[in-house]
Design a protein around this motif. Structure first.
Motif, PDB file in Angstrom:
ATOM      1  N   ALA A   1      40.807  48.421  51.962  1.00  0.00           N
ATOM      2  CA  ALA A   1      41.916  49.008  52.717  1.00  0.00           C
ATOM      3  C   ALA A   1      41.372  50.087  53.629  1.00  0.00           C
ATOM      4  O   ALA A   1      40.262  50.582  53.447  1.00  0.00           O
ATOM      5  CB  ALA A   1      42.954  49.593  51.763  1.00  0.00           C
ATOM      6  N   VAL A   2      42.187  50.456  54.642  1.00  0.00           N
ATOM      7  CA  VAL A   2      41.773  51.515  55.572  1.00  0.00           C
ATOM      8  C   VAL A   2      41.641  52.830  54.823  1.00  0.00           C
ATOM      9  O   VAL A   2      40.706  53.596  55.019  1.00  0.00           O
ATOM     10  CB  VAL A   2      42.791  51.654  56.719  1.00  0.00           C
ATOM     11  N   LYS A   3      42.608  53.095  53.920  1.00  0.00           N
ATOM     12  CA  LYS A   3      42.536  54.289  53.088  1.00  0.00           C
ATOM     13  C   LYS A   3      41.876  53.930  51.759  1.00  0.00           C
ATOM     14  O   LYS A   3      41.421  52.821  51.552  1.00  0.00           O
ATOM     15  CB  LYS A   3      43.943  54.847  52.863  1.00  0.00           C
ATOM     16  N   GLU A   4      41.869  54.887  50.858  1.00  0.00           N
ATOM     17  CA  GLU A   4      41.232  54.670  49.558  1.00  0.00           C
ATOM     18  C   GLU A   4      41.840  53.473  48.844  1.00  0.00           C
ATOM     19  O   GLU A   4      43.054  53.315  48.784  1.00  0.00           O
ATOM     20  CB  GLU A   4      41.401  55.930  48.691  1.00  0.00           C
ATOM     21  N   SER A   5      40.979  52.611  48.282  1.00  0.00           N
ATOM     22  CA  SER A   5      41.480  51.427  47.576  1.00  0.00           C
ATOM     23  C   SER A   5      40.999  51.360  46.134  1.00  0.00           C
ATOM     24  O   SER A   5      41.752  50.961  45.250  1.00  0.00           O
ATOM     25  CB  SER A   5      41.066  50.151  48.314  1.00  0.00           C
ATOM     26  N   THR A   6      39.742  51.723  45.874  1.00  0.00           N
ATOM     27  CA  THR A   6      39.207  51.607  44.515  1.00  0.00           C
ATOM     28  C   THR A   6      39.901  52.596  43.595  1.00  0.00           C
ATOM     29  O   THR A   6      39.775  53.809  43.750  1.00  0.00           O
ATOM     30  CB  THR A   6      37.689  51.858  44.503  1.00  0.00           C
ATOM     31  N   ALA A   7      40.639  52.053  42.623  1.00  0.00           N
ATOM     32  CA  ALA A   7      41.454  52.895  41.764  1.00  0.00           C
ATOM     33  C   ALA A   7      40.662  53.473  40.600  1.00  0.00           C
ATOM     34  O   ALA A   7      40.763  54.651  40.280  1.00  0.00           O
ATOM     35  CB  ALA A   7      42.630  52.076  41.226  1.00  0.00           C
ATOM     36  N   LEU A   8      39.882  52.634  39.946  1.00  0.00           N
ATOM     37  CA  LEU A   8      39.089  53.036  38.789  1.00  0.00           C
ATOM     38  C   LEU A   8      37.661  52.561  38.981  1.00  0.00           C
ATOM     39  O   LEU A   8      37.383  51.743  39.852  1.00  0.00           O
ATOM     40  CB  LEU A   8      39.660  52.396  37.516  1.00  0.00           C
ATOM     41  N   VAL A   9      36.780  53.067  38.138  1.00  0.00           N
ATOM     42  CA  VAL A   9      35.430  52.497  38.116  1.00  0.00           C
ATOM     43  C   VAL A   9      35.566  51.003  37.838  1.00  0.00           C
ATOM     44  O   VAL A   9      36.289  50.587  36.943  1.00  0.00           O
ATOM     45  CB  VAL A   9      34.578  53.170  37.028  1.00  0.00           C
ATOM     46  N   THR A  10      34.894  50.195  38.667  1.00  0.00           N
ATOM     47  CA  THR A  10      35.030  48.740  38.575  1.00  0.00           C
ATOM     48  C   THR A  10      33.667  48.105  38.333  1.00  0.00           C
ATOM     49  O   THR A  10      32.720  48.352  39.077  1.00  0.00           O
ATOM     50  CB  THR A  10      35.638  48.168  39.865  1.00  0.00           C
ATOM     51  N   TYR A  11      33.577  47.299  37.280  1.00  0.00           N
ATOM     52  CA  TYR A  11      32.352  46.559  36.979  1.00  0.00           C
ATOM     53  C   TYR A  11      32.489  45.142  37.514  1.00  0.00           C
ATOM     54  O   TYR A  11      33.508  44.482  37.309  1.00  0.00           O
ATOM     55  CB  TYR A  11      32.112  46.504  35.470  1.00  0.00           C
ATOM     56  N   ILE A  12      31.453  44.658  38.197  1.00  0.00           N
ATOM     57  CA  ILE A  12      31.419  43.282  38.673  1.00  0.00           C
ATOM     58  C   ILE A  12      30.255  42.606  37.972  1.00  0.00           C
ATOM     59  O   ILE A  12      29.105  43.011  38.134  1.00  0.00           O
ATOM     60  CB  ILE A  12      31.259  43.209  40.202  1.00  0.00           C
ATOM     61  N   LYS A  13      30.545  41.583  37.167  1.00  0.00           N
ATOM     62  CA  LYS A  13      29.512  40.950  36.356  1.00  0.00           C
ATOM     63  C   LYS A  13      29.666  39.436  36.389  1.00  0.00           C
ATOM     64  O   LYS A  13      30.658  38.901  36.867  1.00  0.00           O
ATOM     65  CB  LYS A  13      29.563  41.464  34.928  1.00  0.00           C
ATOM     66  N   ARG A  14      28.656  38.754  35.855  1.00  0.00           N
ATOM     67  CA  ARG A  14      28.644  37.293  35.892  1.00  0.00           C
ATOM     68  C   ARG A  14      29.714  36.706  34.979  1.00  0.00           C
ATOM     69  O   ARG A  14      30.032  37.248  33.926  1.00  0.00           O
ATOM     70  CB  ARG A  14      27.261  36.771  35.487  1.00  0.00           C
ATOM     71  N   GLY A  15      30.256  35.570  35.425  1.00  0.00           N
ATOM     72  CA  GLY A  15      31.246  34.850  34.636  1.00  0.00           C
ATOM     73  C   GLY A  15      31.347  33.421  35.128  1.00  0.00           C
ATOM     74  O   GLY A  15      30.776  33.063  36.166  1.00  0.00           O
ATOM     75  N   GLU A  16      32.071  32.592  34.409  1.00  0.00           N
ATOM     76  CA  GLU A  16      32.217  31.194  34.788  1.00  0.00           C
ATOM     77  C   GLU A  16      33.088  31.026  36.024  1.00  0.00           C
ATOM     78  O   GLU A  16      32.896  30.141  36.833  1.00  0.00           O
ATOM     79  CB  GLU A  16      32.797  30.389  33.621  1.00  0.00           C
ATOM     80  N   ARG A  17      34.106  31.899  36.155  1.00  0.00           N
ATOM     81  CA  ARG A  17      35.001  31.821  37.308  1.00  0.00           C
ATOM     82  C   ARG A  17      35.524  33.214  37.615  1.00  0.00           C
ATOM     83  O   ARG A  17      35.376  34.146  36.821  1.00  0.00           O
ATOM     84  CB  ARG A  17      36.161  30.853  37.038  1.00  0.00           C
TER      85      ARG A  17
END
Length: 658
Positions: free
Chosen positions: A77-93
């Motif tokens: 988003a143009v303004k702040e979007s990330t609400a919390l610490v977000t983990y991105i990790k491997r998964g099947e889908r």
């Protein structure tokens, strides 16, 4: 991604080797070795390389990470979007999950819809009357977190994706912006990225280093993580050529002067990388929209083939100008060379020790099988005599050993007090820049600082454990050896094996799931903590992890006559006094309990070693009595196992990451 592929392949080879070792250990009834191999296999599964991105609100962290992954997984988003610490990790889908107060409260395979709900100031918040009651509860709790009215720091978002980078054992963290006057986001970010293998500090080209970024860099990166940091100046394409030269010169001067390697400073454009991806997707699928009106104008009036050629060239230009490929190559090399290779070597060393133990058992069994019944009888008698000597020796070791161990405990506690002093000094410096105007803000920061202390101490103890363990175990072995020079080495070998694995997640009975996520586990206690450092890891870390709540018990009530910041400073001072007292007590007790438990573990391990030897000898004696065929069959099995084990050890030595 050749180097990351090599890292993943090496981990897979080690997993295969552990399974082969386990089958041999089962044949020999070496249950302790089997258990250890299973823990090692869990540890291998958790060894994703962790990359965290930090920066101010709206610097483009989410856009940057989407561009790096070449997949739109984070809200933008143009303004702040990330609400919390977000983990991105491997998964099947592709899947997103919301964890609040340490519990999974919602997950969805519709990530776009999930992101629409769980971002800062989401428009979906005003649609609550159309949401079912359960969703209403989640949104209300989420709004409390976003408006700083919550009193828990254990909330985060997890996104899984079947992405090439993630599947090659990289995990990423997207953090909220640093620039809030209350300091809440900064404290949360430091708590979550402290275990990252690499930290990407994303800056704006038109505002190279703001006050909040400078403060974070000085207080956190410069003091503790300088060797892990990558400086990325984003939106570089927005500058004129003259301004680009000026910004480059300023960035190199500013950061190389304080120790950041020049090769770790990059000038990038997440937008250009995203545009290149959009063009490539369009060319591959002939669906989707082109990345800008300019590109559409470029293709007007051209034949399909001509338009395709123009877009191919434009994609190459965007990709090259974005700076992403150069940056990722350097990041990949850093992760594999500085982090991955060390982990592979650690497991190699573990397998060598286990292999030596198993080979010794096999060699001893083979010698007995080739001997006579008289030899077996003599060996059985010698084994029983040595067992009695061992038990007598263990009784004589405790007093001298406990005295030496106590010296190590006192030195550990002294180092702990120095740590607490440094934590308080650092927080006092940060308080000079902190603005807090409400009682809710005071409570929130107190909670976060309490959690921060707990996690900092957990990490510190985890770093101290290996050296302590080696000293304690060697002290015991030395004292035991004085009483019994012929003491069996194998009784010590397995316990020594465990000491090289550091606990990378909390071993608290409470689920510190934010910390666990950083270690790679989905929930609960990760295998790395189980490996830890044997009983030392469990008994030293568990009470320390649980003491966080104790530090805030009996907090004083708010007073309208005291300004919020003054009250915060007073409460923080009281909290650190409690922290020193409670944590010192827990460290003292945990150390003593660990030593007692370890002595018991070692005594039982040595007794079992003699019992297993006796069982093998009696089994061979029985085979000699029954028939020669059975004996020869057993000998063939043992020799086959020896060859298999030696072959596996050779394979392990040949495993290379690069």
């Amino acid at each position: 991604m050749n180097e990351l592929k090599g890292y993943k392949h090496a981990l897979n080879q080690l997993t295969d080797a552990s399974i082969a070792f386990e089958s041999i250990a089962l044949e020999l009834n070496e249950i302790e070795v089997v258990n250890q191999l299973q823990r090692v296999r869990q540890w291998i599964e958790e060894q994703d390389l962790l990359v965290a991105t930090v920066g101010e609100v709206s610097v483009g962290k989410s856009t940057f990470m989407n561009a790096l992954l070449r997949q739109p997984v984070l809200p933008v988003a143009v303004k702040e979007s990330t609400a919390l610490v977000t983990y991105i990790k491997r998964g099947e889908r592709l899947k997103a999950a919301l964890h609040i107060d340490g519990k999974l409260v919602h997950e969805s395979y519709d990530v776009e819809e999930f992101n629409a709900h769980y971002t800062v100031n989401s428009k979906k918040w005003v649609e609550e009357e159309a949401v079912k009651e359960q969703e209403m509860s989640r949104l209300e709790r989420f709004k409390q977190i976003m408006t700083k009215k919550d009193k828990q720091g254990d909330s985060y978002i997890e996104i899984q994706a079947n992405n090439p980078i993630l599947q090659h054992r990289v995990q990423m963290i997207d953090t909220p912006g640093l620039n809030d006057a209350s300091g809440i986001r900064s404290v949360m970010t430091k708590m979550f990225v402290g275990k990252a293998d690499a930290i990407i500090m994303l800056l704006r080209a038109d505002k190279l280093l703001s006050r909040s970024e400078a403060s974070f860099f000085e207080d956190f990166v410069l003091k503790k993580h300088l060797e892990h940091v990558f400086i990325l100046v984003n939106r570089f394409d927005k500058l004129t050529e003259i301004d680009q030269q000026h910004v480059k010169r300023a960035a190199f001067e500013k950061f190389t002067e304080i120790g950041v390697p020049k090769e770790n400073i990059f000038f990038v454009s997440a937008k250009q990388a995203t545009q290149a991806d959009a063009i490539d997707t369009y060319l591959e699928t002939e669906t989707g929209e082109l990345s800008s009106k300019l590109l559409r104008r470029l293709t007007d009036g051209l034949t399909n083939e001509e338009a395709r050629q123009v877009l191919v060239e434009k994609s190459k230009t965007f990709r090259q100008d974005s700076g992403f490929e150069t940056f990722f190559t350097q990041l990949e090399t850093f992760l594999v060379t500085n982090k991955g290779e060390g982990r592979i070597q650690k497991v190699n060393a573990e397998f060598n020790l286990i292999g030596e133990r198993l080979l010794k058992v096999l060699e001893d069994t083979r010698i007995r099988l080739n001997g006579s019944r008289a030899d077996i009888a003599v060996t059985l008698e010698a084994n029983e005599k040595e067992r009695r000597q061992a038990i007598d020796a263990m009784k004589g070791v405790r007093k001298k050993f406990l005295g030496e161990a106590n010296k190590e405990k006192l030195a550990l506690i002294e180092r702990f007090m120095e740590l607490m002093n440094s934590i308080e000094l650092e927080v006092n410096e940060e308080m000079k820049l902190t603005i807090v105007e409400t009682e809710e803000g005071v409570s929130r920061l107190l909670d976060l600082r309490s959690a921060e202390v707990t996690k900092t101490v957990e990490k510190w103890v985890g770093q101290e454990l290996p050296a302590i363990e080696r000293k304690i175990r060697n002290l015991y072995k030395q004292e035991y050896g004085k009483k019994l020079p012929v003491a069996k080495e194998t009784g010590f070998a397995l316990s020594m094996v465990q000491t090289d694995f550091l606990p990378t997640v909390s071993t608290s009975s409470q689920e510190n799931t934010d910390y666990v996520a950083a270690g790679g586990a989905v929930a609960g206690v990760g295998a790395a903590a189980l490996l830890g450092a044997g009983v030392f890891g469990a008994m030293l870390l568990a009470p320390i992890a649980a003491v966080g709540a104790v530090m805030l018990l009996g907090g004083s009530e708010s007073s309208s006559s005291v300004k919020p910041k003054a009250r915060l400073e007073k409460e923080l001072s009281k909290m650190y006094v409690r922290a020193r007292k409670e944590l010192k007590r827990e460290l003292d007790k945990g150390f003593d309990d660990s030593v007692d438990a370890w002595i018991h573990q070692m005594e039982e391990s040595l007794k079992l070693e003699y019992e297993r030897t006796e069982q093998r000898l009696k089994q061979i004696e029985h085979q000699m009595t029954e028939n020669e065929t059975s004996l020869q069959d057993e000998l063939v099995v043992v020799e086959d196992l020896e060859r298999m084990l030696e072959s596996r050890l050779e394979q392990i030595q040949s495993i290379k990451v690069r």
